[in-house]
Every structure is written in C-alpha cells, then in structure tokens.
Design an enzyme around this catalytic site. Sequence first.
Site, PDB file in Angstrom:
ATOM      1  N   ASP A 188       0.954  -1.086  -0.100  1.00 24.63           N
ATOM      2  CA  ASP A 188       0.082  -0.014   0.068  1.00 24.63           C
ATOM      3  C   ASP A 188       0.772   1.345   0.155  1.00 24.63           C
ATOM      4  OD1 ASP A 188       0.959  -0.336   2.627  1.00 24.63           O
ATOM      5  OD2 ASP A 188      -0.868  -0.826   3.804  1.00 24.63           O
ATOM      6  N   ASN A 212      -7.946  -2.571  13.602  1.00 17.96           N
ATOM      7  CA  ASN A 212      -9.195  -2.511  13.651  1.00 17.96           C
ATOM      8  C   ASN A 212      -9.376  -3.799  12.717  1.00 17.96           C
ATOM      9  OD1 ASN A 212      -8.231  -1.844  11.054  1.00 17.96           O
ATOM     10  ND2 ASN A 212      -9.747   0.044  10.919  1.00 17.96           N
ATOM     11  N   HIS A 225      -7.574  -4.465   9.972  1.00 13.02           N
ATOM     12  CA  HIS A 225      -7.308  -4.475   8.520  1.00 13.02           C
ATOM     13  C   HIS A 225      -5.946  -5.042   8.127  1.00 13.02           C
ATOM     14  CE1 HIS A 225      -5.346  -0.214   9.176  1.00 13.02           C
ATOM     15  NE2 HIS A 225      -4.124  -1.092   8.875  1.00 13.02           N
ATOM     16  N   GLU A 261      -9.811  -1.865   4.846  1.00 14.50           N
ATOM     17  CA  GLU A 261     -10.468  -1.552   6.221  1.00 14.50           C
ATOM     18  C   GLU A 261     -11.636  -2.473   6.312  1.00 14.50           C
ATOM     19  OE1 GLU A 261      -8.767   0.194   8.214  1.00 14.50           O
ATOM     20  OE2 GLU A 261      -8.475   2.356   7.525  1.00 14.50           O
TER      21      GLU A 261
HETATM   22  C1  GLP Z   1      -0.604   0.527   8.341  1.00 16.22           C
HETATM   23  C2  GLP Z   1      -0.349  -0.338   7.337  1.00 16.22           C
HETATM   24  C3  GLP Z   1      -0.524  -1.478   7.300  1.00 16.22           C
HETATM   25  C4  GLP Z   1       0.079  -1.952   8.635  1.00 16.22           C
HETATM   26  C5  GLP Z   1      -0.859  -1.457   9.864  1.00 16.22           C
HETATM   27  C6  GLP Z   1      -0.023  -1.878  11.149  1.00 16.22           C
HETATM   28  O1  GLP Z   1      -2.270   0.995   8.436  1.00 16.22           O
HETATM   29  N1  GLP Z   1      -1.165   0.057   6.187  1.00 16.22           N
HETATM   30  O2  GLP Z   1      -0.082  -2.504   6.277  1.00 16.22           O
HETATM   31  O3  GLP Z   1       0.152  -3.533   8.952  1.00 16.22           O
HETATM   32  O4  GLP Z   1      -0.318  -0.026   9.759  1.00 16.22           O
HETATM   33  O5  GLP Z   1       1.064  -1.156  11.480  1.00 16.22           O
HETATM   34  P1  GLP Z   1       1.890  -1.289  12.486  1.00 16.22           P
HETATM   35  O6  GLP Z   1       2.824  -2.382  12.261  1.00 16.22           O
HETATM   36  O7  GLP Z   1       2.801  -0.142  12.844  1.00 16.22           O
HETATM   37  O8  GLP Z   1       0.966  -1.673  13.856  1.00 16.22           O
END
Ligand code: GLP
Length: 247
Positions: free
Chosen positions: A67, A135, A137, A142
């Site tokens: 992403d 949440n 995702h 989402e």
């Molecule tokens: C973001 C990214 C996701 C990631 C998520 C969790 O929203 N788009 O791909 O998995 O955050 O992030 P973190 O690993 O910092 O908790």
Amino acid sequence: MKIIIAENYNHMSEIAARLISKVIIEKPCATLGLATGTSPIGTYRLLIDNYEKGILSFDKINTVNLDEYVGLDFDNEQSYHYFMNDNLFSHVNIPKENVHIPNGLGNDLKGNCKDYDEILKKYPRDLQLLGLGGNGHIGFNEPGTPFKSFTHIVDLTERTIKDNSRLFSDPKDVPKQAITMGIMEICRAKKIILLASGKSKADAVYAMVSGDVTENCPASVLQLHNDATLIIDKDAASKLDRNFMTE
Ligand code: GLP
C-alpha cells in the site's frame, strides 16, 4: 492458520526473518509481497544482517508492496516509498526496477490501481508479509472491504488515521486516503506471514483467529488460506483463549 507465539517483538522478528530467509535461499528469484508499519522493521533489519553476512542476496528478488498513502511524494519521510528504501531496499542489492510500490500520486488514481493490478498479475507472490491494523485491517483494506477486492483507493477510517498519527509530527498531516492491494490479491500469495505485537493488537488478533470469517474483520480471511502463519508476541496473543504453539 499456523500460530507461533513469540516472547516479544525481537523474538517475533527473528522467527519471521528465519522464515523469509528460507524462502529467499530456496528460491533466489522469489517475489516477496512486503508490508510497512512498525511490525516488520525488526524483521527487515535481520534480513539486512543476513545480506551483509553473505547469507542472502536480493539481486534476483522482486518485491510488491501492499500500500501507499495518496498524495505523499516518494521522498516524503512518511511515504511508504521512503519507508521501504530507508528500512530495506537501500541496504541490500535489490535492483531498483525489481521494486514495485503502489503510486498514490497524480490525477488518475484509478488508472494507477489498474496498473498495479497488472504488476500483481505479472509477479505472483511466493510470500506475502502482513502487519495487522488495530481494527483488523490488512494492507489498508479496512473493515467492510469485500474479500473479492483488487487494488483500490481507500478512505481511511478514523481509527486508522488515529493509530497512524503517532508517526506524523502533526496528526493533521495524516493522509485521509491510500491505495491498497486488494484482499483477493493478498490471498493469492503461496505463503502468508502476519506479524503482530503489543497489547493494542490483542482484540484484532482475537477476532482474526477466534472470530467468524467476516469482511468486518479483513484479517479473518486468513483462516481460509492454506499456508498462513501468524507470528504474534505474548501481548498481542493475550486475549486468545486456546493453547497455541510457542517457539
Ligand atoms: C498501516 C499499514 C498496514 C500495517 C498497519 C499496522 O495501516 N497500512 O499495512 O500492517 O499499519 O502497523 P504497525 O505494524 O505499525 O502496527
């Protein structure tokens, strides 16, 4: 789903780096689906260590990222282009042309999504690395995103904007939109590794593992994948009510 419960973040990173290194050693021209966020940073550091020790080479590896935010220049420190260069690509011998990240810039974002789906068709993933949103995702898919989705533009939820604001000096700077690989393409990877650490992920881990398979919790789709490994630390696993394998 195979579930490995790690002692802590570092242990989680060691297990993940070991599994990813194995894929690269067994198939030096593998395509890796990669993730951003805090969760994979330790894993990327260990992959860099393995490269520096001569255990791994990335010269034939292709990567596709999950992403990217809409509207951030590639050299903006908060963009996922910058993140990947900073945390992995600039430290290993991967050719620039082998790296693919969604493009959140320009006036034709739908066209960018179509172009990315063409790239994904060309590079089927041997392995997909995932983090987990608070949440539920995956990527930026989402809750409510159809399991059959392809690359698309997302309006980020308030929860995700809030969660990700910790990485921005001014929370108002968090983009409200992103482009993400769809759930359909994520699930096409031969092997999936999901990382989650910390208490803030415990509810999402519980829903992903023990809840129904539902589009309300995108990560629950992994219950249907035939080679998905969750590597989660004790805090993230703290709400699970069954005895799972530990390392
Ligand atoms: C973001 C990214 C996701 C990631 C998520 C969790 O929203 N788009 O791909 O998995 O955050 O992030 P973190 O690993 O910092 O908790």
